[in-house]
Design a protein around this motif. Structure first.
Motif, PDB file in Angstrom:
ATOM      1  N   SER A 165       1.188 -11.476   3.226  1.00  0.00           N
ATOM      2  CA  SER A 165       1.284 -12.629   2.332  1.00  0.00           C
ATOM      3  C   SER A 165       1.072 -12.162   0.900  1.00  0.00           C
ATOM      4  CB  SER A 165       0.249 -13.703   2.692  1.00  0.00           C
ATOM      5  OG  SER A 165      -1.066 -13.202   2.522  1.00  0.00           O
ATOM      6  N   LEU A 166       1.587 -12.930  -0.035  1.00  0.00           N
ATOM      7  CA  LEU A 166       1.500 -12.544  -1.437  1.00  0.00           C
ATOM      8  C   LEU A 166       1.658 -13.777  -2.316  1.00  0.00           C
ATOM      9  CD1 LEU A 166       1.391 -10.226  -3.532  1.00  0.00           C
ATOM     10  CD2 LEU A 166       3.882 -10.120  -3.394  1.00  0.00           C
ATOM     11  N   GLU A 195      -2.698 -14.071  -7.625  1.00  0.00           N
ATOM     12  CA  GLU A 195      -3.041 -12.925  -8.465  1.00  0.00           C
ATOM     13  C   GLU A 195      -2.478 -13.109  -9.871  1.00  0.00           C
ATOM     14  OE1 GLU A 195      -2.584  -8.935  -7.023  1.00  0.00           O
ATOM     15  OE2 GLU A 195      -2.408  -9.650  -4.951  1.00  0.00           O
ATOM     16  N   ASN A 237      -0.192  -4.414  -4.812  1.00  0.00           N
ATOM     17  CA  ASN A 237       0.540  -5.079  -3.730  1.00  0.00           C
ATOM     18  C   ASN A 237       1.874  -5.648  -4.191  1.00  0.00           C
ATOM     19  OD1 ASN A 237      -1.370  -4.607  -1.710  1.00  0.00           O
ATOM     20  ND2 ASN A 237      -2.538  -6.448  -2.243  1.00  0.00           N
ATOM     21  N   TRP A 238       2.093  -5.654  -5.481  1.00  0.00           N
ATOM     22  CA  TRP A 238       3.350  -6.171  -6.014  1.00  0.00           C
ATOM     23  C   TRP A 238       3.673  -5.447  -7.320  1.00  0.00           C
ATOM     24  CZ3 TRP A 238       2.982  -8.415 -10.868  1.00  0.00           C
ATOM     25  CH2 TRP A 238       1.703  -8.816 -11.268  1.00  0.00           C
ATOM     26  N   GLY A 266       7.426  -7.511  -3.640  1.00  0.00           N
ATOM     27  CA  GLY A 266       6.279  -7.562  -2.747  1.00  0.00           C
ATOM     28  C   GLY A 266       6.229  -6.220  -2.047  1.00  0.00           C
ATOM     29  N   LEU A 308       5.455  -5.411   2.444  1.00  0.00           N
ATOM     30  CA  LEU A 308       5.260  -6.577   3.295  1.00  0.00           C
ATOM     31  C   LEU A 308       5.696  -6.226   4.714  1.00  0.00           C
ATOM     32  CD1 LEU A 308       6.659  -9.383   0.984  1.00  0.00           C
ATOM     33  CD2 LEU A 308       4.339  -9.306   1.898  1.00  0.00           C
TER      34      LEU A 308
END
Length: 253
Positions: A117-118, A135, A151-152, A203, A206
């Protein structure tokens, strides 16, 4: 590409033109040009050394360059040059190439390190809305930039060279009345990241599976006294998607 260019402008943008061949040396001789955008073409051959050493804003992302141990970049953070996904997928088997440089940006993390998830608050600080933590995204980058947040990441291309209202401003603040938006969600619409040409969010790593992509849209720049119509496409994993009540469904692989 043609061997010579004659540009009498601060910005030379020849992106999205299916240009093939090598980058000609003449591009490095554009004295009056501060921005050179070559993204989303089919350029090949080794990446010229001047691209990485230039003090101009240069964007050569999303091309098909050939890996060369001597001249090739070792990472994507090359400000003021953007080189994300600039090398052909043929080079994916070469382990010494950073993933961000490869076509389709493959994940090299183990299964345990991948995420499922993001949530990103584009252009603003960390915020919690309805028990969901978004974030923050406050990096002041713009014309030809790549930024990795862990994470991104995002890739931004284009310069607002002729916009006297927001000259090279890539995070805008709300100047409009937010109608039909609940007070709880207001924090998601206070600021937004913008780009003159193209803005891509990644992302990173993922897990494979089915995801629901929720995009929050609101007009925060133009007021009700100067109505405008926004026309744009949304791509998820290189495919154009249709939006239904702000939801886009796409499988990650």
């Amino acid at each position: 590409m043609p061997p010579r260019f004659f540009v009498f402008s601060f910005s030379s943008d020849i992106s999205f033109n299916n240009l093939t061949g090598k980058i000609p040396p003449s591009l490095s001789e554009l004295v009056l040009t501060d921005y050179i955008f070559l993204m989303e073409n089919k350029l090949t051959g080794p990446m010229p050394g001047w691209v990485l050493s230039s003090t101009k804003n240069v964007d050569v992302s999303y091309n098909h360059f050939t890996w060369d141990r001597v001249s090739a970049p070792k990472k994507c953070e090359q400000d003021p040059t953007n080189v994300v996904e600039s090398y052909s997928s043929i080079t994916n088997e070469q382990s010494n190439i950073h993933p961000c440089l490869r076509k389709d940006f493959p994940c090299t993390k183990s299964y345990e390190q991948q995420i499922c998830s993001l949530y990103i608050n584009c252009g603003d600080y960390d915020v919690t809305v309805n028990n969901t933590n978004y974030e923050g995204d406050t990096e002041r980058k713009g014309p030809s930039s790549y930024y990795n947040a862990g994470n991104w990441a995002f890739s931004s291309t284009g310069a607002f060279v002729y916009d006297i209202r927001y000259p090279n401003t890539y995070i805008l603040s709300n100047t409009s009345n937010l109608n039909n938006i609940s007070t709880v969600n207001t924090a998601l619409y206070t600021k937004a990241r913008t780009a003159a040409n193209s803005l891509t969010y990644y992302g990173l790593c993922l897990m494979n599976g089915h995801y629901t992509v929720r995009l929050h849209f609101a007009e925060i720049v133009f007021t009700e006294y100067s109505p405008r119509k926004r026309v744009f496409d949304v791509y998820v994993q290189n495919f154009t998607v249709e939006l239904h009540d702000g939801l886009s469904r796409q499988r990650s692989s």
